[in-house]
Design a protein around this motif. Structure first.
Motif, mmCIF file in Angstrom:
data_model
loop_
_atom_site.group_PDB
_atom_site.id
_atom_site.type_symbol
_atom_site.label_atom_id
_atom_site.label_comp_id
_atom_site.label_asym_id
_atom_site.label_seq_id
_atom_site.Cartn_x
_atom_site.Cartn_y
_atom_site.Cartn_z
ATOM 1 N N LEU A 39 0.802 -1.224 0.000
ATOM 2 C CA LEU A 39 0.000 0.000 0.000
ATOM 3 C C LEU A 39 0.836 1.276 0.000
ATOM 4 C CD1 LEU A 39 -2.812 -1.019 2.501
ATOM 5 C CD2 LEU A 39 -3.090 -0.544 0.062
ATOM 6 N N VAL A 40 2.053 1.232 0.560
ATOM 7 C CA VAL A 40 2.874 2.440 0.579
ATOM 8 C C VAL A 40 3.630 2.622 -0.729
ATOM 9 C CG1 VAL A 40 3.097 2.516 3.086
ATOM 10 C CG2 VAL A 40 4.829 1.326 1.745
ATOM 11 N N GLY A 41 3.619 1.609 -1.583
ATOM 12 C CA GLY A 41 4.252 1.733 -2.898
ATOM 13 C C GLY A 41 3.384 2.548 -3.838
ATOM 14 N N GLU A 47 -4.803 2.416 -5.029
ATOM 15 C CA GLU A 47 -5.925 1.529 -4.710
ATOM 16 C C GLU A 47 -7.012 2.306 -3.961
ATOM 17 O OE1 GLU A 47 -5.362 -2.281 -3.001
ATOM 18 O OE2 GLU A 47 -3.453 -2.596 -4.019
ATOM 19 N N PRO A 48 -8.267 1.928 -4.175
ATOM 20 C CA PRO A 48 -9.357 2.595 -3.456
ATOM 21 C C PRO A 48 -9.191 2.422 -1.949
ATOM 22 C CG PRO A 48 -10.222 1.154 -5.173
ATOM 23 C CD PRO A 48 -8.750 0.907 -5.101
ATOM 24 N N LEU A 49 -9.384 3.494 -1.226
ATOM 25 C CA LEU A 49 -9.330 3.516 0.235
ATOM 26 C C LEU A 49 -7.985 3.070 0.795
ATOM 27 C CD1 LEU A 49 -12.877 2.026 0.991
ATOM 28 C CD2 LEU A 49 -12.255 4.413 0.690
ATOM 29 N N ALA A 50 -6.899 3.293 0.053
ATOM 30 C CA ALA A 50 -5.562 2.862 0.495
ATOM 31 C C ALA A 50 -5.181 3.532 1.814
ATOM 32 C CB ALA A 50 -4.522 3.165 -0.575
ATOM 33 N N ALA A 51 -5.451 4.820 1.950
ATOM 34 C CA ALA A 51 -5.091 5.517 3.189
ATOM 35 C C ALA A 51 -5.875 4.954 4.373
ATOM 36 C CB ALA A 51 -5.356 7.015 3.047
ATOM 37 N N GLU A 52 -7.144 4.671 4.140
ATOM 38 C CA GLU A 52 -7.976 4.113 5.195
ATOM 39 C C GLU A 52 -7.505 2.707 5.580
ATOM 40 O OE1 GLU A 52 -12.722 3.523 6.049
ATOM 41 O OE2 GLU A 52 -12.071 4.838 4.423
ATOM 42 N N GLU A 53 -7.108 1.931 4.590
ATOM 43 C CA GLU A 53 -6.613 0.574 4.878
ATOM 44 C C GLU A 53 -5.296 0.631 5.650
ATOM 45 O OE1 GLU A 53 -5.786 -3.735 2.728
ATOM 46 O OE2 GLU A 53 -6.288 -1.999 1.483
#
Length: 168
Positions: A39-41, A47-53
């Protein structure tokens, strides 16, 4: 001598299941670590909602850390319980086979072993509550992710009107 043997059998069952739970919690941490790295790449950030994940993963790590500590302590308690209960059986056997007077020592070791068994079970109940809490947090995130994807399908369906379908 029968009672310690039954308790040893119960402790062994708890040891096996607790060891499995510890392995699963460890695997969960490794899986979340890999997902977080993705996710940090660059691709993961799109990706949708990456920050939330990422926030969800960061929030789960302290709980998973507590879970593994509970499980480690429970394993230690169960191993101590088995050792003390085995000592109880040995003391009872020595007392029965010889004129050795063990006095209250077998009773005390049995009580101490049973206490460690109870303590380990209590730790497992705390760990189970933490496990349920992390699962609920993940389910809430998955519900939001599902709602996000569902809204995309609604938008796509709205763009395909009956007039557009008839004209093709």
């Amino acid at each position: 001598m029968i009672t310690p043997a039954v308790l040893i059998s119960g402790a062994a069952t708890l040891l096996m299941s607790t060891s499995t739970r510890l392995g699963r919690a460890t695997d969960r941490v490794r899986g979340l670590t890999e997902r977080f790295k993705l996710l940090v790449g660059e691709a993961g950030q799109r990706e949708p909602l990456a920050a939330e994940e990422k926030r969800m993963i960061i929030g789960q790590l302290p709980r998973l850390s507590r879970r593994t500590r509970y499980l480690q302590r429970a394993l230690t308690a169960f191993y101590l319980a088995v050792a003390l209960l085995v000592c109880t059986s040995i003391l009872l056997g020595l007392s029965g086979l010889s004129s050795l007077d063990t006095g209250l020592i077998p009773v005390l070791t049995a009580l101490l072993g049973s206490s460690f068994l109870a303590y380990g079970a209590l730790l497992l109940s705390f760990e189970a509550r933490l496990s349920a809490r992390t699962t609920r947090a993940e389910m809430r995130f998955l519900e939001r992710l599902g709602a996000h994807y569902a809204s995309l399908y609604v938008q796509d369906a709205a763009e395909v009107t009956p007039e557009k379908v008839g004209s093709t």
